[in-house]
Design a protein around this motif. Structure first.
Motif, PDB file in Angstrom:
ATOM      1  N   ARG A 183       0.822  -1.207   0.000  1.00  0.00           N
ATOM      2  CA  ARG A 183       0.000   0.000   0.000  1.00  0.00           C
ATOM      3  C   ARG A 183       0.857   1.259   0.000  1.00  0.00           C
ATOM      4  NH1 ARG A 183      -4.467  -1.350   4.745  1.00  0.00           N
ATOM      5  NH2 ARG A 183      -5.330  -3.251   3.825  1.00  0.00           N
ATOM      6  N   ILE A 184       2.143   1.065  -0.203  1.00  0.00           N
ATOM      7  CA  ILE A 184       3.072   2.190  -0.108  1.00  0.00           C
ATOM      8  C   ILE A 184       3.293   2.777  -1.502  1.00  0.00           C
ATOM      9  CG2 ILE A 184       5.376   2.909   0.577  1.00  0.00           C
ATOM     10  CD1 ILE A 184       5.432   0.566   2.487  1.00  0.00           C
ATOM     11  N   PRO A 185       2.978   4.047  -1.715  1.00  0.00           N
ATOM     12  CA  PRO A 185       3.168   4.658  -3.035  1.00  0.00           C
ATOM     13  C   PRO A 185       4.637   4.954  -3.311  1.00  0.00           C
ATOM     14  CG  PRO A 185       2.309   6.279  -1.483  1.00  0.00           C
ATOM     15  CD  PRO A 185       2.318   4.962  -0.757  1.00  0.00           C
ATOM     16  N   LEU A 186       5.026   4.800  -4.572  1.00  0.00           N
ATOM     17  CA  LEU A 186       6.375   5.109  -5.041  1.00  0.00           C
ATOM     18  C   LEU A 186       6.292   6.250  -6.043  1.00  0.00           C
ATOM     19  CD1 LEU A 186       7.757   1.522  -5.775  1.00  0.00           C
ATOM     20  CD2 LEU A 186       7.965   2.824  -3.649  1.00  0.00           C
ATOM     21  N   GLY A 187       7.307   7.110  -6.038  1.00  0.00           N
ATOM     22  CA  GLY A 187       7.391   8.174  -7.024  1.00  0.00           C
ATOM     23  C   GLY A 187       8.184   7.735  -8.237  1.00  0.00           C
ATOM     24  N   ALA A 188       8.409   8.658  -9.152  1.00  0.00           N
ATOM     25  CA  ALA A 188       9.156   8.375 -10.370  1.00  0.00           C
ATOM     26  C   ALA A 188      10.589   7.974 -10.032  1.00  0.00           C
ATOM     27  CB  ALA A 188       9.150   9.595 -11.288  1.00  0.00           C
ATOM     28  N   ALA A 189      11.103   6.972 -10.736  1.00  0.00           N
ATOM     29  CA  ALA A 189      12.453   6.486 -10.451  1.00  0.00           C
ATOM     30  C   ALA A 189      13.035   5.836 -11.693  1.00  0.00           C
ATOM     31  CB  ALA A 189      12.437   5.503  -9.288  1.00  0.00           C
ATOM     32  N   GLN A 190      14.343   5.562 -11.625  1.00  0.00           N
ATOM     33  CA  GLN A 190      15.055   4.913 -12.722  1.00  0.00           C
ATOM     34  C   GLN A 190      16.065   3.936 -12.156  1.00  0.00           C
ATOM     35  OE1 GLN A 190      16.417   7.255 -16.137  1.00  0.00           O
ATOM     36  NE2 GLN A 190      18.435   6.305 -15.979  1.00  0.00           N
ATOM     37  N   LEU A 191      16.152   2.755 -12.765  1.00  0.00           N
ATOM     38  CA  LEU A 191      17.142   1.753 -12.398  1.00  0.00           C
ATOM     39  C   LEU A 191      18.068   1.519 -13.583  1.00  0.00           C
ATOM     40  CD1 LEU A 191      14.966  -0.980 -10.602  1.00  0.00           C
ATOM     41  CD2 LEU A 191      16.280   0.873  -9.545  1.00  0.00           C
ATOM     42  N   LEU A 231       6.031   8.996   9.554  1.00  0.00           N
ATOM     43  CA  LEU A 231       5.527   7.746  10.099  1.00  0.00           C
ATOM     44  C   LEU A 231       3.997   7.675  10.090  1.00  0.00           C
ATOM     45  CD1 LEU A 231       6.592   5.111  11.089  1.00  0.00           C
ATOM     46  CD2 LEU A 231       6.746   6.038  13.402  1.00  0.00           C
ATOM     47  N   PRO A 232       3.269   8.742  10.438  1.00  0.00           N
ATOM     48  CA  PRO A 232       1.805   8.651  10.350  1.00  0.00           C
ATOM     49  C   PRO A 232       1.321   8.323   8.935  1.00  0.00           C
ATOM     50  CG  PRO A 232       2.433  10.547  11.661  1.00  0.00           C
ATOM     51  CD  PRO A 232       3.689  10.007  11.066  1.00  0.00           C
ATOM     52  N   ALA A 233       1.949   8.920   7.909  1.00  0.00           N
ATOM     53  CA  ALA A 233       1.550   8.628   6.531  1.00  0.00           C
ATOM     54  C   ALA A 233       1.849   7.176   6.178  1.00  0.00           C
ATOM     55  CB  ALA A 233       2.272   9.569   5.569  1.00  0.00           C
ATOM     56  N   LEU A 234       2.982   6.658   6.641  1.00  0.00           N
ATOM     57  CA  LEU A 234       3.321   5.260   6.393  1.00  0.00           C
ATOM     58  C   LEU A 234       2.312   4.335   7.069  1.00  0.00           C
ATOM     59  CD1 LEU A 234       5.288   3.147   5.250  1.00  0.00           C
ATOM     60  CD2 LEU A 234       6.601   3.351   7.386  1.00  0.00           C
ATOM     61  N   CYS A 235       1.947   4.638   8.294  1.00  0.00           N
ATOM     62  CA  CYS A 235       0.967   3.810   9.011  1.00  0.00           C
ATOM     63  C   CYS A 235      -0.383   3.820   8.308  1.00  0.00           C
ATOM     64  CB  CYS A 235       0.823   4.298  10.454  1.00  0.00           C
ATOM     65  SG  CYS A 235       2.301   4.052  11.469  1.00  0.00           S
ATOM     66  N   TRP A 283      -2.064   0.499   9.498  1.00  0.00           N
ATOM     67  CA  TRP A 283      -1.652   0.245  10.875  1.00  0.00           C
ATOM     68  C   TRP A 283      -2.206   1.335  11.787  1.00  0.00           C
ATOM     69  CZ3 TRP A 283       4.336  -0.712  10.163  1.00  0.00           C
ATOM     70  CH2 TRP A 283       4.512  -1.910   9.482  1.00  0.00           C
ATOM     71  N   PRO A 284      -2.173   1.085  13.094  1.00  0.00           N
ATOM     72  CA  PRO A 284      -2.426   2.190  14.028  1.00  0.00           C
ATOM     73  C   PRO A 284      -1.431   3.312  13.773  1.00  0.00           C
ATOM     74  CG  PRO A 284      -2.439   0.101  15.193  1.00  0.00           C
ATOM     75  CD  PRO A 284      -1.962  -0.199  13.795  1.00  0.00           C
ATOM     76  N   THR A 302       8.939  10.126  12.561  1.00  0.00           N
ATOM     77  CA  THR A 302       9.474   9.787  11.242  1.00  0.00           C
ATOM     78  C   THR A 302      10.209   8.460  11.321  1.00  0.00           C
ATOM     79  OG1 THR A 302      11.528  11.002  11.665  1.00  0.00           O
ATOM     80  CG2 THR A 302       9.731  12.196  10.572  1.00  0.00           C
ATOM     81  N   LEU A 303      10.413   7.848  10.160  1.00  0.00           N
ATOM     82  CA  LEU A 303      11.149   6.589  10.069  1.00  0.00           C
ATOM     83  C   LEU A 303      12.294   6.781   9.091  1.00  0.00           C
ATOM     84  CD1 LEU A 303      11.373   3.534  10.727  1.00  0.00           C
ATOM     85  CD2 LEU A 303       9.937   3.117   8.714  1.00  0.00           C
ATOM     86  N   ALA A 304      13.488   6.420   9.529  1.00  0.00           N
ATOM     87  CA  ALA A 304      14.671   6.502   8.676  1.00  0.00           C
ATOM     88  C   ALA A 304      15.630   5.405   9.114  1.00  0.00           C
ATOM     89  CB  ALA A 304      15.342   7.870   8.787  1.00  0.00           C
ATOM     90  N   GLY A 305      16.572   5.040   8.256  1.00  0.00           N
ATOM     91  CA  GLY A 305      17.506   3.995   8.633  1.00  0.00           C
ATOM     92  C   GLY A 305      18.607   3.823   7.624  1.00  0.00           C
ATOM     93  N   THR A 306      19.618   3.039   8.033  1.00  0.00           N
ATOM     94  CA  THR A 306      20.767   2.764   7.180  1.00  0.00           C
ATOM     95  C   THR A 306      21.091   1.285   7.237  1.00  0.00           C
ATOM     96  OG1 THR A 306      21.702   4.958   7.601  1.00  0.00           O
ATOM     97  CG2 THR A 306      23.189   3.274   6.737  1.00  0.00           C
ATOM     98  N   LEU A 307      21.258   0.682   6.071  1.00  0.00           N
ATOM     99  CA  LEU A 307      21.729  -0.698   5.970  1.00  0.00           C
ATOM    100  C   LEU A 307      23.139  -0.635   5.392  1.00  0.00           C
ATOM    101  CD1 LEU A 307      21.113  -3.741   6.169  1.00  0.00           C
ATOM    102  CD2 LEU A 307      20.278  -3.625   3.813  1.00  0.00           C
ATOM    103  N   PRO A 308      24.166  -0.726   6.247  1.00  0.00           N
ATOM    104  CA  PRO A 308      25.541  -0.540   5.761  1.00  0.00           C
ATOM    105  C   PRO A 308      25.990  -1.616   4.798  1.00  0.00           C
ATOM    106  CG  PRO A 308      25.529  -1.324   8.025  1.00  0.00           C
ATOM    107  CD  PRO A 308      24.106  -1.024   7.681  1.00  0.00           C
ATOM    108  N   GLY A 309      25.473  -2.820   4.969  1.00  0.00           N
ATOM    109  CA  GLY A 309      25.862  -3.896   4.065  1.00  0.00           C
ATOM    110  C   GLY A 309      25.107  -5.158   4.401  1.00  0.00           C
ATOM    111  N   LEU A 310      24.556  -5.788   3.358  1.00  0.00           N
ATOM    112  CA  LEU A 310      23.838  -7.049   3.526  1.00  0.00           C
ATOM    113  C   LEU A 310      24.459  -8.055   2.592  1.00  0.00           C
ATOM    114  CD1 LEU A 310      20.027  -7.658   3.688  1.00  0.00           C
ATOM    115  CD2 LEU A 310      21.369  -8.802   1.935  1.00  0.00           C
TER     116      LEU A 310
END
Length: 612
Positions: A320-328, A380-384, A389-390, A395-403
């Motif tokens: 249910r999460i909207p995505l904007g314009a992007a390029q891969l 975060l309210p918009a994401l919920c 969700w309740p 806000t929600l933010a994060g970093t994945l240094p390496g997987l």
């Protein structure tokens, strides 16, 4: 008699003027696996000839006997042949054929057959129900010839109406007529050359192929170049994709727009693939993925890629999460995929930045991955709201240094960090064994720092608490994403100087979790207070073998009349001072989770009899 063609030579041998007509009737002719009943042959001196087969059967045929009539207006003897040979065939449980063909052959081995026209009307149902046709009308023209041991075949097939079913696909040729043209050459030695093969279907698109095929092993030895132009991807998906995806999560896949494909296939294996898409929409409601305005080109081959790929979209939705314009921008070959440039995927008011994204051996058990990404702050309210969700504040933010994914084991390099509830969440030492298996095994250490309790509790009927919260989940172990072991602690942040208040509802909920009484504050003097001040909150759980051993900040004062001291979960402050005490030291983990989920659903929480 093994060969029913003997009568033709017999007819030609009668050239004497005294013979005006030769008629031959045979009651039965049998071969090893075929039989002819009631055959009649007729030849006249003016060259006219006719053959009728009352019943032709074959042991391997899935349909009934065939009635055959062949009529030649002028049978030539010098260069054996016939112009205007009319053929009528009626096959029980299948249909009819009405055709006209010109035939010629000579002693040197040269022959030619020109099919002026052939009309087929078919209605058929296989015994297993996997193939069927209803009033399927086909029109066929073509020619075949042989010279110097080289054979040539050309054909033009049209569908004029009717329906067909070939499991699992259904075709209505009244809606989407089909045209099938081709030309192939078979030399004396070597493979058959398919110079042209074109299938055009009205309202869908055109497929063209050319290449070489070994007639002795057509499926194992061939080289074919294929081009496909889709003028209507929506109709193509409905007709050719969705029937084959009926039992998969993509059973309701929808496509719209246009696309073009080029592919090279050799010996049953795809060697190269190029796809161009133009303003396409891809919607997979099963996994809930939609991309609109999809454009670009995908290049794939079995070896190291020599040409990159690019895909861009105007907007999309994942779940249910909207995505904007992007390029891969990426490169792909064999079972490998890699971004060739960082990508930014807008998500709500934030974005997911892919700094590195590499997959290897896709689809194999040895599949590997190497990923680096960062989640820029999302409301975060918009994401919920998007997830249903309740609603949480912040806000929600994060970093994945390496997987890294190697040999069915996923590991995180360094610390995975996320900003949520106006605080910090850290995941350390994370590894997942069999992440895509039926029972993934997870181990990690979790740190919560300075979470805003008002934001955490405000979205639930748990009750409201203000202040800041820290947490440590050491040795966290999950099987099938369910916790089976951990040493967990939740406690008030030491450096928190914000107001610390707790509502009556929250006191009841926490008391219920610890096995204490509930509903006491709603009666008498304390009922006039909406909330109370507190000094500290603390709860701990050591989970092992399905049992949670619980504790709090420290031991509580002994109750009047003796009995267990219990442990303090909430330490009150000021007047009136309220301490929340827990008495259950051990609790079944499944029962604890069920009770936690049930808090707030039906008035004050009740203590389960399984808590002790």
């Amino acid at each position: 008699m093994r060969h029913p063609y003997w009568f033709a030579m017999l007819c030609l041998s009668f050239a004497a003027d005294a013979v005006d007509r030769v008629e031959l009737s045979v009651g039965r002719i049998e071969g090893a696996d075929w039989r002819i009943e009631s055959m009649r042959a007729d030849w006249r001196t003016d060259g006219a000839a006719e053959v009728e087969l009352g019943s032709l059967t074959h042991a391997a045929s899935p349909v009934g006997p065939a009635r055959v009539r062949l009529r030649c207006p002028l049978l030539r003897s010098a260069a054996i042949g016939c112009d205007g040979l009319a053929a009528q065939v009626e096959v029980a449980d299948l249909g009819t054929l009405d055709a006209v063909v010109d035939l010629s052959a000579n002693a040197s081995g040269r022959w030619r057959a020109d099919l002026r026209r052939a009309d087929l009307l078919l209605s058929y149902n296989s015994a297993d129900g996997r193939i069927a046709a209803d009033q399927l009308h086909l029109s066929l023209q073509g020619r075949a010839s042989a010279a110097s041991a080289t054979q040539t075949l050309e054909w033009q097939l049209r569908t004029l109406g009717g329906q067909a079913y070939v499991e699992p696909a259904f075709f209505d040729f009244g809606v989407h007529p089909l045209r099938f043209d081709g030309r192939a050459i078979r030399p004396a030695t070597g493979p058959v050359r398919v110079e042209r093969l074109q299938i055009e279907q009205t309202g869908i698109g055109t497929l063209t192929a050319r290449g070489e095929v070994d007639p002795a092993q057509a499926l194992a030895h061939h080289r074919v170049a294929i081009e496909l132009s889709l003028a209507n991807a929506a109709a193509a998906a409905e007709l050719y994709l969705r029937p084959f995806l009926a039992t998969t999560p993509l059973h309701d896949l929808e496509l719209a727009g246009t696309a073009a494909l080029r592919a090279d296939v050799r010996d049953g294996a795809l060697q190269q693939l190029h796809i161009d898409v133009d303003d396409m929409t891809v919607a997979a409601p099963g996994p809930a993925v939609v991309l609109n305005g999809l454009n670009g080109a995908l290049n794939w081959q079995t070896q190291t890629p020599v040409q990159g790929s690019v895909l861009r979209w105007r907007e999309g939705v994942v779940g249910r999460i909207p995505l904007g314009a992007a390029q891969l921008d990426f490169a792909t070959a064999a079972r490998d995929f890699a971004l060739t440039a960082p990508a930014r995927l807008p998500v709500l008011d934030g974005a997911l930045e892919l700094k590195r994204f590499v997959l290897s051996d896709i689809g194999n058990e040895q599949m590997g991955a190497d990923v680096q990404m960062q989640l820029l702050p999302i409301d975060l309210p918009a994401l919920c709201r998007a997830l249903g969700w309740p609603e949480f504040a912040g806000t929600l933010a994060g970093t994945l240094p390496g997987l890294r994914l190697r040999e069915r084991r996923l590991d995180i390099d360094g610390t995975l960090t996320a900003a949520a509830f106006d605080g910090q969440i850290e995941v350390r030492n994370l590894s997942v064994i069999e992440p895509f298996g039926p029972l993934p095994r997870v181990k990690a250490d979790l740190r919560l720092r300075r979470l805003d309790l008002a934001a955490v509790t405000g979205a639930f009927d748990f009750g409201r608490i203000t202040g800041r919260l820290d947490g440590d989940f050491d040795g966290l172990r999950l099987i099938g994403w369910e916790p089976v072991a951990m040493n967990a602690r939740l406690y008030s942040s030491a450096d928190d100087d914000s107001p610390r208040r707790i509502s009556q509802r929250a006191i009841d909920s926490i008391s219920s979790i610890g096995g204490g009484p509930t509903g006491l504050l709603s009666r008498g003097f304390f009922s006039v207070f909406d909330d109370f001040a507190y000094a500290r909150i603390g709860w701990s759980c050591v989970l092992d073998n399905g049992v949670c051993r619980m504790n709090g900040i420290g031991p509580a004062k002994r109750r009047s009349g003796g009995g267990s001291n219990g442990y303090v979960l909430v330490q009150g402050r000021g007047l009136p001072r309220i301490d929340v005490v827990g008495y259950s030291t051990q609790v079944s983990w499944p029962v604890f989770l069920a009770q936690l989920k049930g808090i707030g659903k039906s008035g004050p929480a009740q203590v389960s009899s399984e808590l002790r």
